[in-house]
Design a protein around this motif. Structure first.
Motif, PDB file in Angstrom:
ATOM      1  N   GLY A   1     -75.907  51.567  32.367  1.00 45.82           N
ATOM      2  CA  GLY A   1     -76.863  52.444  33.024  1.00 45.82           C
ATOM      3  C   GLY A   1     -78.207  52.435  32.326  1.00 45.82           C
TER       4      GLY A   1
ATOM      5  N   GLY B   1     -75.722  54.906  27.931  1.00 46.46           N
ATOM      6  CA  GLY B   1     -76.350  55.291  29.183  1.00 46.46           C
ATOM      7  C   GLY B   1     -77.112  56.585  29.045  1.00 46.46           C
TER       8      GLY B   1
ATOM      9  N   GLU C   1     -74.343  52.740  37.591  1.00 45.98           N
ATOM     10  CA  GLU C   1     -74.662  54.031  38.202  1.00 45.98           C
ATOM     11  C   GLU C   1     -73.968  54.274  39.537  1.00 45.98           C
TER      12      GLU C   1
END
Length: 255
Positions: free
Chosen positions: A107, A62, A131
């Motif tokens: 993410g 992420g 998220e």
């Protein structure tokens, strides 16, 4: 060119870009995003491109939450702009891009994979737009690109609940196109990339541009709106709590 957190290799028309921060599960900080952007530009003459992550655990886990945790709205907007610039560069790259998803892709990592033309996942890979539990929303194109792969309601479930899905389920819903054994991923993707590199370059580029045009008329406005929404969440109590809880390795206590 050389970078500390990104590697670029070439082999007979195939370029491979590897995000190389395995100690941080290849999380994308500003330095790494900028290096990835430069590597994409450096590889622009490739006939096929592979994007993957270093190590055995993560593709790209992420964005770098330790970096994001204390951003204000203006800083978050700049970070979103950089992330969008990189994902747009992947989506519009001059040749087909294969995301070799060799581990966690959460993410921003999932969003990098979404921007690729093709996604091949290792059996142990896990993907998700996670998220929401950080008090924010996808900010590098996830809200716009996800639904065209998995459908509107499935995309909403993935984003609203922050679901993490294993590779086999990701294949069933269309999030990835193929799942292979962990030990076979590199060879399989290398073979795919070599096959693509042997195709007529200009015809392949034209095919990609034409396929991308299906989404272009409405996606640009959606991506701009997403950036504004994402950065506007920075400084809220939920964003601060969500990211601090992640950094402190505890469950968030949202209001």
């Amino acid at each position: 060119m050389s970078w500390e957190t990104v590697d670029l290799d070439r082999n007979e028309g195939v370029a491979t870009i590897t995000v190389d921060r395995p100690d941080r599960l290849n999380a994308m900080n500003v330095e790494t995003l900028e290096a990835l952007d430069e590597a994409l530009d450096e590889a622009r003459d490739a006939r096929a491109l592979v994007l993957t992550g270093a190590g055995d655990d993560a593709f790209v886990a992420g964005a770098d939450i330790s970096y994001m945790a204390e951003l204000d709205v203006e800083q978050a907007q700049a970070y979103a702009e950089l992330g969008h610039h990189v994902t747009d560069a992947i989506e519009t790259f001059s040749c087909p891009v294969i995301a070799a998803v060799n581990g966690y892709a959460f993410g921003g990592g999932c969003e990098l994979a979404l921007a690729a033309d093709l996604r091949v996942a290792a059996e142990s890979a896990v993907l998700g737009q996670t998220e929401i539990d950080l008090g924010i929303v996808p900010g590098w194109g996830g809200t716009q690109r996800l639904s065209r792969l998995v459908g509107d309601e499935r995309a909403r479930r993935l984003v609203f609940f922050g679901e993490r899905v294993e590779a086999s389920e990701a294949r069933e819903m269309g999030l990835v196109g193929e799942v292979v054994a962990d030990d076979d991923l590199d060879d399989h993707v290398a073979e795919m990339a070599a096959d693509l590199a042997a195709k007529p370059k200009h015809a392949l580029q034209a095919a990609k541009e034409s396929l991308n045009q299906v989404h272009e008329s409405h996606q640009s406005a959606g991506l701009t709106y997403e950036r504004r929404l994402w950065s506007g969440l920075f400084g809220t109590d939920d964003q601060r709590e969500g990211m601090r809880a992640f950094v402190e390795d505890r469950e968030p206590d949202f209001e």
